[in-house]
Structure formats: C-alpha cells, structure tokens
Design a protein around this motif. Sequence first.
Motif, PDB file in Angstrom:
ATOM      1  N   ALA A   1       0.860  -1.185   0.000  1.00  0.00           N
ATOM      2  CA  ALA A   1       0.000   0.000   0.000  1.00  0.00           C
ATOM      3  C   ALA A   1       0.895   1.234   0.000  1.00  0.00           C
ATOM      4  CB  ALA A   1      -0.912   0.012   1.217  1.00  0.00           C
ATOM      5  N   VAL A   2       0.585   2.160  -0.894  1.00  0.00           N
ATOM      6  CA  VAL A   2       1.363   3.394  -1.011  1.00  0.00           C
ATOM      7  C   VAL A   2       0.580   4.515  -0.347  1.00  0.00           C
ATOM      8  CG1 VAL A   2       2.481   5.015  -2.586  1.00  0.00           C
ATOM      9  CG2 VAL A   2       2.347   2.579  -3.184  1.00  0.00           C
ATOM     10  N   TRP A   3       1.217   5.162   0.599  1.00  0.00           N
ATOM     11  CA  TRP A   3       0.631   6.280   1.331  1.00  0.00           C
ATOM     12  C   TRP A   3       1.484   7.509   1.077  1.00  0.00           C
ATOM     13  CZ3 TRP A   3      -3.667   5.543   4.560  1.00  0.00           C
ATOM     14  CH2 TRP A   3      -4.048   4.209   4.758  1.00  0.00           C
ATOM     15  N   GLN A   4       0.873   8.668   1.104  1.00  0.00           N
ATOM     16  CA  GLN A   4       1.632   9.901   0.881  1.00  0.00           C
ATOM     17  C   GLN A   4       1.317  10.930   1.955  1.00  0.00           C
ATOM     18  OE1 GLN A   4       2.425  11.377  -3.093  1.00  0.00           O
ATOM     19  NE2 GLN A   4       1.520  13.333  -2.496  1.00  0.00           N
ATOM     20  N   GLN A   5       2.374  11.539   2.451  1.00  0.00           N
ATOM     21  CA  GLN A   5       2.240  12.683   3.347  1.00  0.00           C
ATOM     22  C   GLN A   5       2.568  13.910   2.510  1.00  0.00           C
ATOM     23  OE1 GLN A   5       4.820  12.752   6.802  1.00  0.00           O
ATOM     24  NE2 GLN A   5       3.256  13.877   7.938  1.00  0.00           N
ATOM     25  N   ASP A   6       1.520  14.626   2.112  1.00  0.00           N
ATOM     26  CA  ASP A   6       1.717  15.798   1.264  1.00  0.00           C
ATOM     27  C   ASP A   6       2.525  16.850   2.000  1.00  0.00           C
ATOM     28  OD1 ASP A   6       0.182  14.774  -0.900  1.00  0.00           O
ATOM     29  OD2 ASP A   6      -1.661  15.356   0.137  1.00  0.00           O
ATOM     30  N   THR A   7       3.303  17.613   1.258  1.00  0.00           N
ATOM     31  CA  THR A   7       4.103  18.679   1.840  1.00  0.00           C
ATOM     32  C   THR A   7       3.208  19.602   2.656  1.00  0.00           C
ATOM     33  OG1 THR A   7       5.625  18.569  -0.035  1.00  0.00           O
ATOM     34  CG2 THR A   7       5.678  20.589   1.294  1.00  0.00           C
ATOM     35  N   GLY A   8       3.569  19.815   3.900  1.00  0.00           N
ATOM     36  CA  GLY A   8       2.812  20.687   4.787  1.00  0.00           C
ATOM     37  C   GLY A   8       1.649  20.012   5.499  1.00  0.00           C
ATOM     38  N   ALA A   9       1.346  18.772   5.171  1.00  0.00           N
ATOM     39  CA  ALA A   9       0.237  18.053   5.805  1.00  0.00           C
ATOM     40  C   ALA A   9       0.741  17.279   7.015  1.00  0.00           C
ATOM     41  CB  ALA A   9      -0.409  17.088   4.817  1.00  0.00           C
ATOM     42  N   SER A  10      -0.151  17.042   7.970  1.00  0.00           N
ATOM     43  CA  SER A  10       0.260  16.296   9.156  1.00  0.00           C
ATOM     44  C   SER A  10      -0.026  14.801   9.027  1.00  0.00           C
ATOM     45  CB  SER A  10      -0.442  16.854  10.398  1.00  0.00           C
ATOM     46  OG  SER A  10      -1.842  16.776  10.234  1.00  0.00           O
ATOM     47  N   GLY A  11      -1.048  14.421   8.256  1.00  0.00           N
ATOM     48  CA  GLY A  11      -1.395  13.015   8.110  1.00  0.00           C
ATOM     49  C   GLY A  11      -0.965  12.454   6.772  1.00  0.00           C
ATOM     50  N   VAL A  12      -1.332  11.213   6.533  1.00  0.00           N
ATOM     51  CA  VAL A  12      -1.023  10.546   5.262  1.00  0.00           C
ATOM     52  C   VAL A  12      -2.319  10.076   4.618  1.00  0.00           C
ATOM     53  CG1 VAL A  12       1.310   9.819   5.897  1.00  0.00           C
ATOM     54  CG2 VAL A  12      -0.622   8.342   6.430  1.00  0.00           C
ATOM     55  N   ARG A  13      -2.298   9.967   3.290  1.00  0.00           N
ATOM     56  CA  ARG A  13      -3.481   9.492   2.543  1.00  0.00           C
ATOM     57  C   ARG A  13      -3.068   8.341   1.660  1.00  0.00           C
ATOM     58  NH1 ARG A  13      -3.633  11.884  -2.742  1.00  0.00           N
ATOM     59  NH2 ARG A  13      -1.921  13.352  -2.977  1.00  0.00           N
ATOM     60  N   LEU A  14      -4.006   7.424   1.458  1.00  0.00           N
ATOM     61  CA  LEU A  14      -3.744   6.273   0.602  1.00  0.00           C
ATOM     62  C   LEU A  14      -3.692   6.723  -0.855  1.00  0.00           C
ATOM     63  CD1 LEU A  14      -3.529   3.096   0.480  1.00  0.00           C
ATOM     64  CD2 LEU A  14      -5.937   3.187  -0.231  1.00  0.00           C
ATOM     65  N   ILE A  15      -2.660   6.285  -1.566  1.00  0.00           N
ATOM     66  CA  ILE A  15      -2.504   6.560  -3.001  1.00  0.00           C
ATOM     67  C   ILE A  15      -2.966   5.363  -3.811  1.00  0.00           C
ATOM     68  CG2 ILE A  15      -0.859   7.087  -4.831  1.00  0.00           C
ATOM     69  CD1 ILE A  15      -1.282   9.391  -2.866  1.00  0.00           C
ATOM     70  N   THR A  16      -2.479   4.176  -3.465  1.00  0.00           N
ATOM     71  CA  THR A  16      -2.857   2.952  -4.179  1.00  0.00           C
ATOM     72  C   THR A  16      -2.479   1.741  -3.339  1.00  0.00           C
ATOM     73  OG1 THR A  16      -2.767   1.828  -6.340  1.00  0.00           O
ATOM     74  CG2 THR A  16      -0.682   2.677  -5.478  1.00  0.00           C
ATOM     75  N   ALA A  17      -2.936   0.589  -3.784  1.00  0.00           N
ATOM     76  CA  ALA A  17      -2.562  -0.687  -3.177  1.00  0.00           C
ATOM     77  C   ALA A  17      -2.544  -1.723  -4.292  1.00  0.00           C
ATOM     78  CB  ALA A  17      -3.549  -1.088  -2.090  1.00  0.00           C
ATOM     79  N   TYR A  18      -1.644  -2.690  -4.176  1.00  0.00           N
ATOM     80  CA  TYR A  18      -1.495  -3.696  -5.219  1.00  0.00           C
ATOM     81  C   TYR A  18      -0.871  -4.957  -4.615  1.00  0.00           C
ATOM     82  CZ  TYR A  18       3.082  -1.398  -5.190  1.00  0.00           C
ATOM     83  OH  TYR A  18       4.273  -0.841  -4.791  1.00  0.00           O
ATOM     84  N   PRO A  19      -0.959  -6.072  -5.336  1.00  0.00           N
ATOM     85  CA  PRO A  19      -0.339  -7.298  -4.823  1.00  0.00           C
ATOM     86  C   PRO A  19       1.141  -7.078  -4.540  1.00  0.00           C
ATOM     87  CG  PRO A  19      -1.659  -7.776  -6.756  1.00  0.00           C
ATOM     88  CD  PRO A  19      -1.608  -6.286  -6.633  1.00  0.00           C
ATOM     89  N   GLY A  20       1.580  -7.523  -3.384  1.00  0.00           N
ATOM     90  CA  GLY A  20       2.967  -7.287  -2.994  1.00  0.00           C
ATOM     91  C   GLY A  20       3.827  -8.476  -3.241  1.00  0.00           C
TER      92      GLY A  20
END
Length: 108
Positions: free
Chosen positions: A89-108
């Motif tokens: 699962a790929v999560w991103q913490q946008d510049t200046g943001a305090s939390g993270v959001r899900l970008i995508t998920a795929y078979p690992g």
Amino acid sequence: MRLPEGRRIDRSKLVDYLLHPVNGRGKLDFFSRYGFSQANWASLSNALLEHAQECPVSSRVATSFGVKYIVTGPLMTPSGRLPLPVVAAVWQQDTGASGVRLITAYPG
C-alpha cells in the motif's frame, strides 16, 4: 519504521479506482478474489487501515509532492481465504500536511 498517524482513505480511491471494473486495471480482479467489492468498500478501507497499523514501512521516498511510504505485508480479508494476500500500500504525506493518505494498493 511505522506509518505516521492521521491516516486517511478517500471513499472514491476505493470505489472509483481500486474496486472499479474499468479504472482498477486488474486490481479489482485481485481484491475481488478475497471478498472485496464496491458494495463493501468499507471492508477494504478497514483492512488497509489495519494493514497500515500492523505492517512496517518497507520504503520511504521523498518526492516533489511530499513523502511516499510503502507498507508491505499480509492483508486481512472478508473471505477468510488463506494464505492471506501480501499487499503493498502506497501512502503519501503531502508537503505541509500532518497526516497521510492512501494513493494505491497492489499485490505485494
């Protein structure tokens, strides 16, 4: 290393992307094998939030948009099928943001 707190998964990321028959580009096939669907999108959201809590960050990359974190490990599923699928699962913490959001998920 663990994923930062303040995790967010937008409904549209699941319904209109990961679980969408056209936009999912094969991800729907993978997730549906384990009992996930658009109709029960909240179960995938809950599973990915638990995945983020339980599994370590396997990679961290700084980008021009912020920091991307990849969390890889087993994902709990509604089907109960074993072995559990390994998901990245790929999560991103946008510049200046305090939390993270899900970008995508795929078979690992």
